[in-house]
Every structure is written in C-alpha cells, then in structure tokens.
Design a protein around this motif. Sequence first.
Motif, short mmCIF file in Angstrom:
data_model
loop_
_atom_site.label_atom_id
_atom_site.label_comp_id
_atom_site.label_asym_id
_atom_site.label_seq_id
_atom_site.Cartn_x
_atom_site.Cartn_y
_atom_site.Cartn_z
N HIS A 214 18.05 -11.50 26.88
CA HIS A 214 16.69 -11.83 26.49
C HIS A 214 16.27 -11.05 25.25
O HIS A 214 15.70 -11.63 24.30
CB HIS A 214 15.73 -11.53 27.64
CG HIS A 214 14.29 -11.56 27.26
ND1 HIS A 214 13.58 -12.73 27.08
CD2 HIS A 214 13.41 -10.54 26.98
CE1 HIS A 214 12.35 -12.45 26.72
NE2 HIS A 214 12.21 -11.15 26.66
N ALA A 215 16.54 -9.75 25.25
CA ALA A 215 16.14 -8.92 24.11
C ALA A 215 16.87 -9.33 22.85
O ALA A 215 16.29 -9.35 21.75
CB ALA A 215 16.41 -7.45 24.43
N ALA A 216 18.16 -9.65 22.96
CA ALA A 216 18.92 -10.10 21.80
C ALA A 216 18.34 -11.40 21.25
O ALA A 216 18.31 -11.63 20.03
CB ALA A 216 20.39 -10.28 22.15
N GLY A 217 17.87 -12.26 22.15
CA GLY A 217 17.23 -13.48 21.71
C GLY A 217 15.94 -13.22 20.95
O GLY A 217 15.64 -13.89 19.95
N GLN A 218 15.18 -12.23 21.40
CA GLN A 218 13.97 -11.86 20.68
C GLN A 218 14.30 -11.33 19.28
O GLN A 218 13.59 -11.62 18.32
CB GLN A 218 13.19 -10.81 21.47
CG GLN A 218 12.63 -11.31 22.79
CD GLN A 218 11.64 -12.45 22.58
OE1 GLN A 218 11.96 -13.62 22.74
NE2 GLN A 218 10.42 -12.10 22.20
N LEU A 219 15.38 -10.58 19.17
CA LEU A 219 15.81 -10.10 17.85
C LEU A 219 16.18 -11.27 16.96
O LEU A 219 15.86 -11.29 15.77
CB LEU A 219 17.00 -9.14 18.00
CG LEU A 219 16.76 -7.84 18.76
CD1 LEU A 219 18.04 -7.01 18.80
CD2 LEU A 219 15.63 -7.04 18.14
N ALA A 220 16.88 -12.25 17.53
CA ALA A 220 17.27 -13.43 16.75
C ALA A 220 16.04 -14.17 16.24
O ALA A 220 15.98 -14.59 15.07
CB ALA A 220 18.14 -14.35 17.60
N ARG A 221 15.06 -14.33 17.09
CA ARG A 221 13.83 -15.01 16.68
C ARG A 221 13.12 -14.23 15.58
O ARG A 221 12.53 -14.82 14.66
CB ARG A 221 12.92 -15.21 17.89
CG ARG A 221 13.45 -16.22 18.91
CD ARG A 221 12.50 -16.38 20.08
NE ARG A 221 12.98 -17.39 21.02
CZ ARG A 221 13.78 -17.13 22.06
NH1 ARG A 221 14.20 -15.89 22.27
NH2 ARG A 221 14.18 -18.11 22.85
N GLY A 222 13.18 -12.91 15.67
CA GLY A 222 12.54 -12.08 14.65
C GLY A 222 13.17 -12.26 13.28
O GLY A 222 12.52 -12.06 12.25
N VAL A 223 14.45 -12.63 13.27
CA VAL A 223 15.15 -12.86 12.01
C VAL A 223 14.93 -14.29 11.52
O VAL A 223 15.31 -14.64 10.40
CB VAL A 223 16.66 -12.57 12.21
CG1 VAL A 223 17.49 -12.94 11.01
CG2 VAL A 223 16.86 -11.09 12.53
N GLY A 224 14.29 -15.10 12.35
CA GLY A 224 14.02 -16.48 11.97
C GLY A 224 14.94 -17.49 12.61
O GLY A 224 14.86 -18.68 12.33
N LEU A 225 15.86 -17.04 13.48
CA LEU A 225 16.76 -17.96 14.15
C LEU A 225 16.04 -18.58 15.35
O LEU A 225 15.25 -17.92 16.02
CB LEU A 225 18.02 -17.24 14.62
CG LEU A 225 18.75 -16.37 13.60
CD1 LEU A 225 20.05 -15.86 14.18
CD2 LEU A 225 19.00 -17.13 12.31
N VAL A 226 16.34 -19.82 15.60
CA VAL A 226 15.71 -20.50 16.73
C VAL A 226 16.80 -21.10 17.59
O VAL A 226 17.83 -21.55 17.09
CB VAL A 226 14.75 -21.63 16.25
CG1 VAL A 226 13.55 -21.03 15.56
CG2 VAL A 226 15.46 -22.60 15.30
N PRO A 227 16.60 -21.06 18.93
CA PRO A 227 17.63 -21.63 19.80
C PRO A 227 17.70 -23.14 19.63
O PRO A 227 16.72 -23.80 19.27
CB PRO A 227 17.14 -21.24 21.20
CG PRO A 227 15.68 -21.01 21.06
CD PRO A 227 15.47 -20.49 19.66
N ALA A 228 18.89 -23.67 19.88
CA ALA A 228 19.05 -25.13 19.81
C ALA A 228 18.22 -25.80 20.90
O ALA A 228 18.03 -25.25 22.00
CB ALA A 228 20.53 -25.49 19.98
N SER A 229 17.72 -26.98 20.62
CA SER A 229 16.93 -27.72 21.60
C SER A 229 17.80 -28.09 22.77
O SER A 229 18.97 -28.48 22.61
CB SER A 229 16.35 -28.98 20.97
OG SER A 229 15.51 -28.65 19.89
N PRO A 230 17.25 -27.97 24.00
CA PRO A 230 18.06 -28.32 25.17
C PRO A 230 18.39 -29.81 25.19
O PRO A 230 17.71 -30.62 24.63
CB PRO A 230 17.13 -27.95 26.35
CG PRO A 230 15.74 -27.96 25.78
CD PRO A 230 15.88 -27.55 24.34
#
Length: 230
Positions: A214-230
């Motif tokens: 979860h925390a790594a995902g928050q870091l990714a979002r902070g860099v501007g990365l977004v998860p792929a749509s389900p």
Amino acid sequence: MSTAHGARARARIEVTAAIKDEARRQLAAEGATRLSLRAVARELGMVSSALYRYFPSRDDLLTALIIDAYDSLGESAEAAHEPEAAPFERWITVCEAVRAWALDHPHEYALIYGSPVPGYTAPDTTVPAAARVGLLLIGIARDAHQDPELARPPLADGLRPEAERMAADLAPDLPPAVVTALVAAWAQLYGLVGFELFGQFNRLVEDREAFFRHAAGQLARGVGLVPASP
C-alpha cells in the motif's frame, strides 16, 4: 595467459572472496564499526601482511563490501523488474524486490542504509552501484510520463530552483516536479524498509507485506503513476 598466471589469478579471486565472506560474517556478529583486518586475517589463518596485499586498509575492505551490497540489491531489483508491465505495477515490483532483498540481507542493508561508520567516507567508486535502483525507478517514471495526459506532481514555487537543479543532474528529460517527487519517494522507500528491518514497526504494523505494498503504491501515485484500470 600462461597456466601459472591463470592459476594465480584464480587464487586471488578465491582469497578475495574468502576475505569478503569472513568480513560479512563479522559484520553480522559485530557490526561495521568493529570490522578489523587483523581479525579477518586471524579467522582465515592468514598473517595480516598477506591480507593487506588484497585490501590495504579497513576502508578498502568496507568499500568493496558496500559496492557488493549495492550491486546485489540492484541486481535483485533489475531481475524482478517487468518492463512490459504497466508503470504502476513495475514500480511496485521494484519496491517489493528492494524490501525482499533487505529482509534476506539485513546486515548488508544496515551497512549501506544504516548508521554511518565513524571515520569512513564512501568514495565515488560506490556511486554507480548505489544508483542502480534509483535509475530503475527513474526509468519507470520516464516511460510513464511519455503520456502527455499523465498528471504532474505539484511543485511549490519556493522549491523550483532546487527542483530544476536536481532535474538537470538526475533526469534532464523529466519535469522538475517529477524529479523532486522521485527523490522524495526514493528516500521514503528506504525509510519504510529501514523501519521494518530495524524494529520500528514492532507492535504497530502486523501485516507488513500488505502495508508495504500500500505504501509503495502511495509513493507511485506521488510520482504521478496511476494504477491500471481494473
């Protein structure tokens, strides 16, 4: 290469590896501050003067161990990386590889990301190995931000000159706001791993694998990365 010269080269490689292995054992038992060439030589049945032909000083041995640790960490992250996956998942995979390596190599992680060794300053020769994970994360962000529709992280006006300097040094092809977010994420990644490894999550975080993802995902979002749509 003559047979004799080849045998000497192989012997040097083997002795160097044995010295490093014993030094790592001492790191685990005593910590980096108590690493001693004399103690390493004694455990290997060598006279100190013979060991000095391989590593002239404790600092030279420390530097070799540090480079090996950074390279091992980098190799693990690079091996886990899936360049064909979406950037968000690539980021998570690399972060999880960093965590897994640290949990498997706690004393080597402490050597490179723990308390500084008094009296020791790492030379520039450690930089290429130390940069491997960071360059991998920069590459993921670079690929993601080729999409002009991808949202840029915010950047405070007062930080812009420093952000532009960092971008010029690290990734001139990326927007300064992205580079600033990357540097912050890189520091937070190793902070997360260090907190878990050194016991700061005891009696606080129980499902550490889920928490880390979860925390790594928050870091990714902070860099501007977004998860792929389900």
